[in-house]
Scaffold this motif. Structure first.
Motif, PDB file in Angstrom:
ATOM      1  N   GLU A 135      26.695  28.986  85.339  1.00 60.39           N
ATOM      2  CA  GLU A 135      25.371  28.600  84.845  1.00 60.39           C
ATOM      3  C   GLU A 135      25.361  27.091  84.592  1.00 60.39           C
ATOM      4  O   GLU A 135      26.361  26.527  84.155  1.00 60.39           O
ATOM      5  CB  GLU A 135      25.047  29.335  83.549  1.00 60.39           C
ATOM      6  N   PRO A 143      18.954  32.193  84.117  1.00 57.97           N
ATOM      7  CA  PRO A 143      19.346  30.786  84.018  1.00 57.97           C
ATOM      8  C   PRO A 143      19.608  30.170  85.400  1.00 57.97           C
ATOM      9  O   PRO A 143      19.822  30.900  86.370  1.00 57.97           O
ATOM     10  CB  PRO A 143      20.657  30.866  83.224  1.00 57.97           C
ATOM     11  N   TYR A 144      19.610  28.837  85.422  1.00 56.19           N
ATOM     12  CA  TYR A 144      19.981  28.172  86.666  1.00 56.19           C
ATOM     13  C   TYR A 144      21.459  28.443  86.939  1.00 56.19           C
ATOM     14  O   TYR A 144      22.298  28.349  86.042  1.00 56.19           O
ATOM     15  CB  TYR A 144      19.747  26.664  86.574  1.00 56.19           C
ATOM     16  N   MET A 145      21.759  28.801  88.180  1.00 55.76           N
ATOM     17  CA  MET A 145      23.144  29.047  88.576  1.00 55.76           C
ATOM     18  C   MET A 145      23.443  28.314  89.874  1.00 55.76           C
ATOM     19  O   MET A 145      22.570  28.185  90.742  1.00 55.76           O
ATOM     20  CB  MET A 145      23.396  30.551  88.748  1.00 55.76           C
ATOM     21  N   GLN A 157      22.690  23.541  83.388  1.00 51.26           N
ATOM     22  CA  GLN A 157      21.431  23.004  82.881  1.00 51.26           C
ATOM     23  C   GLN A 157      20.935  21.933  83.855  1.00 51.26           C
ATOM     24  O   GLN A 157      21.734  21.338  84.582  1.00 51.26           O
ATOM     25  CB  GLN A 157      21.637  22.395  81.486  1.00 51.26           C
TER      26      GLN A 157
END
Length: 240
Positions: free
Chosen positions: A173, A142-144, A175
């Motif tokens: 994390e 995931p984007y972090m 979005q």
């Protein structure tokens, strides 16, 4: 003194301070600077998967670890047999005292002071009057991003930016929708190797933000590395 460094930025710092390859006898596979010197030093695993047996075989007088880079249980295992210095660098002030400590430990006080002065000069630059909000991404899937209690966040602040996620801790994390309140989106070159194609992907959602790839080492490597980033910081701010 036989030293093993479990931290890439500290390995670089030890060489910068003037230690030689017969003194630095072990390093991780992620210790890549300075290349001509680290290639001559034994690899003892990664920062989070140390080869304990290989470390023991090297019989170090001192092991230098870091609270964030290394696994607590592995460091504690080494402490049973060896002297271990555990560092914890969260601010520029911490970095100043780290170099001072290393300089004193190895009799390299003048070199340590030189790099501390160069670090001060690196951040003594003209900053924008407007504090631009930055979302700094370190990972994908995931984007972090980085919270306000990280070294990276402190470096952003020192450069005059505001971390969009300063009220969060560590590496949350996120979005892509969460990034829309940012003025800038920085994609770090490490630990995830963001490329131009990722800018295109993110721009599909974040159409009003300036998105750029930044040198992750300039934001996350403590020790002497920051002292070498003055020109990079200057150019970055001029581009913006």
């Amino acid at each position: 003194m036989r030293v093993i460094s479990l931290v890439p930025s500290i390995t670089e710092a030890l060489f910068d301070l003037g230690l030689a390859t017969d003194e630095i006898v072990g390093r991780t596979k992620f210790c890549i600077h300075p290349k001509d010197w680290v290639d001559k030093v034994e690899i003892i695993g990664g920062t989070k998967n140390l080869n304990i047996d290989k470390i023991k075989a090297l019989e170090p007088d001192l092991i230098i670890a870091n609270k964030e880079e290394n696994i607590k249980e592995q460091v504690e295992e080494l402490m049973k047999d060896f002297k271990v210095l555990v560092t914890n660098i969260e601010t520029l002030e911490d970095n100043y005292y780290l170099l001072k400590q290393l300089g004193h430990l190895f009799g390299k006080e003048e070199k340590a002071q030189f790099f501390n002065l160069k670090t001060y000069e690196a951040f003594n630059i003209t900053k924008s009057d407007k504090r631009l909000k930055v979302a700094y991404l370190i990972w994908k899937n995931p984007y972090m991003t980085v919270g306000g209690d990280t070294f990276i966040s402190k470096i952003l602040e020192e450069l005059g930016f505001e971390n969009l996620f300063k009220d969060q801790n560590r590496y949350p994390e996120v979005q892509l929708e969460d990034l829309k309140d940012a003025d800038l989106i920085f994609l770090s070159s490490e630990p995830f190797p963001f490329k131009e194609k990722h800018i295109v992907e993110i721009r599909e959602v974040c159409q009003n933000q300036k998105i750029m790839i930044v040198d992750g080492e300039a934001f996350s490597w403590h020790g002497t590395h920051l002292a070498k980033c003055g020109d990079y910081y200057r150019e970055l701010l001029e581009d913006l």
